[in-house]
Design an enzyme around this catalytic site. Sequence first.
Site, PDB file in Angstrom:
ATOM      1  N   HIS A 188       0.887  -1.167   0.000  1.00 38.18           N
ATOM      2  CA  HIS A 188       0.000   0.000   0.000  1.00 38.18           C
ATOM      3  C   HIS A 188       0.918   1.208   0.000  1.00 38.18           C
ATOM      4  O   HIS A 188       1.570   1.509   1.008  1.00 38.18           O
ATOM      5  CB  HIS A 188      -0.897  -0.001   1.237  1.00 38.18           C
ATOM      6  CG  HIS A 188      -1.801   1.192   1.332  1.00 38.18           C
ATOM      7  ND1 HIS A 188      -3.174   1.067   1.424  1.00 38.18           N
ATOM      8  CD2 HIS A 188      -1.555   2.527   1.362  1.00 38.18           C
ATOM      9  CE1 HIS A 188      -3.722   2.275   1.504  1.00 38.18           C
ATOM     10  NE2 HIS A 188      -2.758   3.177   1.466  1.00 38.18           N
ATOM     11  N   ASP A 319      -9.883  -4.360  -3.951  1.00 32.69           N
ATOM     12  CA  ASP A 319      -9.716  -3.713  -2.652  1.00 32.69           C
ATOM     13  C   ASP A 319     -11.082  -3.652  -1.950  1.00 32.69           C
ATOM     14  O   ASP A 319     -11.433  -2.651  -1.310  1.00 32.69           O
ATOM     15  CB  ASP A 319      -9.110  -2.322  -2.794  1.00 32.69           C
ATOM     16  CG  ASP A 319      -8.642  -1.737  -1.457  1.00 32.69           C
ATOM     17  OD1 ASP A 319      -8.622  -2.478  -0.460  1.00 32.69           O
ATOM     18  OD2 ASP A 319      -8.316  -0.531  -1.420  1.00 32.69           O
TER      19      ASP A 319
END
Length: 455
Positions: A188, A319
């Site tokens: 991330h 996601d």
Amino acid sequence: MDHAKTPDSTLLHNVRMVNEGTLTHGWLLIEGQFIAALGPGEPDADVSARAAVVVNGNGRLLLPGAIDEHVHFRDPGLTHKADMATESRAAVAGGVTSFIDMPNTVPMSVTRVAVEEKMARAAEVSVANYGFFIGATNDNIAELLAADYSRIAGVKLFLGSSTGNMLVDSESTISRLFREVPALIAVHAEDEATVKRCRAEVISTYGDEPPIAAHPLIRSREACVKATRLAVETARATGARLHVLHISTASELEFFSPGPVEDKRITAETCPQYLIFSDEDYPRLGARIKCNPAIKSAADRAALLQALASGVIDVIATDHAPHLLREKEGNALTAVSGMPMIQFSLPSMLTLARRGVMTLPEVVEKMAHNPAKIFGIDRRGFLREGYYADLTLVDDLCEPFEVTSDMVLSRCGWSPLEGGTLTAKVEQTWVNGTLVFSNGNLTGSAPALPLLFRR
């Protein structure tokens, strides 16, 4: 050679199979958990005689089940908004037959024991095949070095804080992680210092209740670029296997190269929300499309679509991050980030294909083939003899239909796509040869299996 008919055999014929860059009118035979045979045209008499069940696809698409390598199913600890049972059912309803779940749960999955507990839970309740990341922290390098990466998908590294606060900001830890961990590192990439500075600037401009439209000013382009550059440069210096998650800006694309994933040590993912929405949608949808990284401009969206076509971006994953709508209330500082996407991700991308924005082989490559290749997933992601029969039958020529909240199977009960129109509908889904979803209905539990990773 004649083969005896088996009770767990299904023949799918008159289907348009999309696989490995081609679209073929043909047939496929399931026997037990596996694809036993497939071919063009209509099956011969010997093949037909082997099938206990025959399904006429009526010209529908037959695709390898999508592999969503980036989901947050909230189990354990956050199950008021989702769990593996509800979200795996939403997955198969959307043609997703395998998922890889992230570690920012309660407790965090940052030990081998915690990952094993998640796998045990999935074995009990999931109707889709399952895999899990182990999370990196500033002080769990010993756990990461001891993990079995034939059973664990890789290491999740947060270079920016997000839901669960698993930020890793120790430079020595990051360096050692990239140098020593023998696994894919999924990152991330948002620079935390930049996010903090941008947050302060937004508060200075708007006060303590900035509008949702200010979210991409906080989770800024600069934050994404700085963290992605760090991750890529570190991976190049160490030879680490890096996968950068949810690319949201055109500016980050310069760090990646086109070409087949087999030739890459550094790969990139984007998500349907970055391909569907832009910052022009914040006034209309508000916090429903607030996510980290933030959805950015229409120009970024166009660049991401082009990067998919050129092979610079390798994967489309969701996601998938469900929250209750009451948790999405508030402003750019207080509304939680994340949205449910898994049920409508494949139909959304097939809708883009019908509009000419993508091609059918590109959708299958980015959502099935490449996830299987990047993670080394054993015998999944393709229509191949001897592979697991993870399949979805899709009507990609259906009449346009509106997404409504009553369609949503995720526990959170809503979708950012509500009110939008799709032109592709999942009709049936098989997991390991078992029909688990048919014409709007779940058809019972499937023998879901843990994903195995062959590096």
